[in-house]
Scaffold this motif. Sequence first.
Motif, PDB file in Angstrom:
ATOM      1  N   ASP A  72       0.846  -1.185   0.000  1.00  0.00           N
ATOM      2  CA  ASP A  72       0.000   0.000   0.000  1.00  0.00           C
ATOM      3  C   ASP A  72       0.887   1.242   0.000  1.00  0.00           C
ATOM      4  N   ILE A 116      -2.729   4.689  -2.544  1.00  0.00           N
ATOM      5  CA  ILE A 116      -2.907   3.694  -3.609  1.00  0.00           C
ATOM      6  C   ILE A 116      -2.774   2.316  -2.970  1.00  0.00           C
ATOM      7  N   PRO A 117      -3.848   1.546  -2.955  1.00  0.00           N
ATOM      8  CA  PRO A 117      -3.785   0.231  -2.304  1.00  0.00           C
ATOM      9  C   PRO A 117      -3.273  -0.859  -3.227  1.00  0.00           C
ATOM     10  N   GLN A 118      -2.701  -1.869  -2.636  1.00  0.00           N
ATOM     11  CA  GLN A 118      -2.396  -3.145  -3.267  1.00  0.00           C
ATOM     12  C   GLN A 118      -1.564  -3.044  -4.538  1.00  0.00           C
ATOM     13  N   SER A 120       1.332  -4.319  -6.787  1.00  0.00           N
ATOM     14  CA  SER A 120       1.987  -5.616  -6.939  1.00  0.00           C
ATOM     15  C   SER A 120       3.492  -5.455  -6.722  1.00  0.00           C
ATOM     16  N   GLU A 161     -11.558  -3.862   2.876  1.00  0.00           N
ATOM     17  CA  GLU A 161     -11.200  -2.798   3.815  1.00  0.00           C
ATOM     18  C   GLU A 161     -12.320  -2.573   4.820  1.00  0.00           C
ATOM     19  N   GLY A 279      -7.919  -8.513  -4.365  1.00  0.00           N
ATOM     20  CA  GLY A 279      -7.107  -7.643  -5.204  1.00  0.00           C
ATOM     21  C   GLY A 279      -7.734  -6.275  -5.404  1.00  0.00           C
ATOM     22  N   PRO A 280      -7.068  -5.425  -6.160  1.00  0.00           N
ATOM     23  CA  PRO A 280      -7.503  -4.027  -6.295  1.00  0.00           C
ATOM     24  C   PRO A 280      -8.822  -3.836  -7.026  1.00  0.00           C
ATOM     25  N   LYS A 281      -9.290  -4.846  -7.788  1.00  0.00           N
ATOM     26  CA  LYS A 281     -10.550  -4.695  -8.525  1.00  0.00           C
ATOM     27  C   LYS A 281     -11.727  -5.334  -7.795  1.00  0.00           C
TER      28      LYS A 281
END
Length: 606
Positions: A72, A116-118, A120, A161, A279-281
């Motif tokens: 993150d 900005i999360p996650q 890679s 979250e 994941g982010p999506k």
Amino acid sequence: MQLEGRKYLFYTLFVLTGLVFAVRLFFLQLVDDSYKEAANRNVVERLIEQPHRGLIYDRNGKLIVYNEPVYDLMLIPYDFKGVDTASFCRLTGLSKAELIKRIRKIPNPRKGGVIIPQLSRREYARLQELLSEYKGIYVQARSVRVYPHQSLANALGYIAEISPRELEKDTAGYYQQGDYVGKSGIEAFYEPYLRGEKGIRYVVKNNFNQIVGSYKEGALDKAPRAGSELVASIDLDLQAYGELLMSNKTGAIVAIEPATGEVLALISAPSYDPNLLSGPKLSTHFAELLRDPRKPLYNRAIQSRYPPGSTFKTVQALIGLQTGALHLYDYLPCNQSLVGCHGHPSPTNVVSSIRHSCNPFYYLAFRRVILQGGDDFETIVKNYNQWRQYVERFGFGRRLGIDIANEGKGYIPDVGYFNRMYGEGRWGFSNIYSLSIGQGEIGVTPLQMANLAAIIANRGYYYPPHLIKEVRELGGPLPAYRQKQTIPVDTSYFTPIIEGMEMAFKAGTVSWQAHLPPDKQHIVICGKTGTVQNPHGEDHATFIAFAPKEKPQIAIAVYVENAGFGGVWAATIASLMIEKYLTGEVSRKELEKTTIQKTFSPKKHP
């Protein structure tokens, strides 16, 4: 005198200057600690280290869920000053408007939050060298869940979250904004065990927000403790096989180990790939699944309320025998003027009524239960309440307490319901007779029906169904799942029910295609079919069974919507599942292929 006056003036100025510095120092050190905080923040910072979430294995040691590291990107608004935001936006791919929007969402500008999360590993590696140029920016490592087998989505649930509402409920203060928690399924139910304990690390930073070393050589640091591992009762191979059999179908399969209450398979169809909610999506995929008209997020195995159909005749027979309204050698006629039935020998007793699924037999048996002692309204109410209490002891009309959230209770109407429908004192057996064959207002979940099969297999008891057979740190399941539940029906009354179920499978209402192949017919399957009336389209097919007859290892319930007679496709799916579990392989490949390809229309025939 003039020199003497200058001397005193000098002394006075000296004292006043000293006082000013002393007061200022006092103010800075003891009254206004903002400078102290700023200095500490610039030099020593307290970092939270997220623990690894507990892994989940199936009953045979296969990994179901593991963790993958992500990063993150964190931003402290208080320190994010004098920064070239244009270059930062180019680096991160954020627009200036989006950057401002995300900064404003950070609740505490001094502590910071996720911008900005996650990221890679590859994304983090690309940014790592350049991030040191921006004050107030750092990276926090954590992990996301990965599901290598794409099975069991509805039972596993997902993590996301934490919401503001969930934060408010966290009276222990474990969580902070940006943390991830279990939202549904096993992930939510076992959150206190899976989450582990956070670590604390104190680091020294320079003016560029770069870590230059540990504080006091790590003397104050606390290492994170990983969450407890869980061992699921699920047989992953059986689970995946059941999901395959339910391809292009709507319904559910639940399989239980009778001796323990451990759930071997929990299948809701249609389902989805659990990796979609990691994941982010996640939010994008969740919205898509939520809009899907097939309702893949809906866990039909524990939430759907279906009529049990003729499978409920097993319960009616047991209650009739226990209350004395029915006797083993009572022969009752198949009088189709009372209620419709299919052709079979008449009259029937308890065993043959199960074998042939005789509707008039259970109409008359239920009538005896309700009118035992008289047909006045007071007696009917007393008998109905007694019947309902027995039904509830079998696990209907209430939650069994499985270890995932949102379990449905099903529905067993009470006296108040009929009073509201018809008026107090204005209803009787003629208004409720459809309950005798598992129709009418009664509703059950597939989980409850699989539990019924386990109760019959055990000759009168069960353990609450559960998906986790061992929490590693406890050395077993949660204590609630070790509590034996006994049904108030004499053990001897289960024998004729089991005999009837054995005959139903061998030479009764079960289709020949569901029979085991010749080399496996030593495995005795006891089953009961059900065809559930559906006013919205084709009837639903249902089937409950257990096997082997002696020392049962699997009890199962199958519901296939719009599939018609329960003795064909629901029984076939159950038979294939039993063969797979007990022998490790399925030899009826052509039947398997046909079953997988089979689809059912919800529309009525013209």
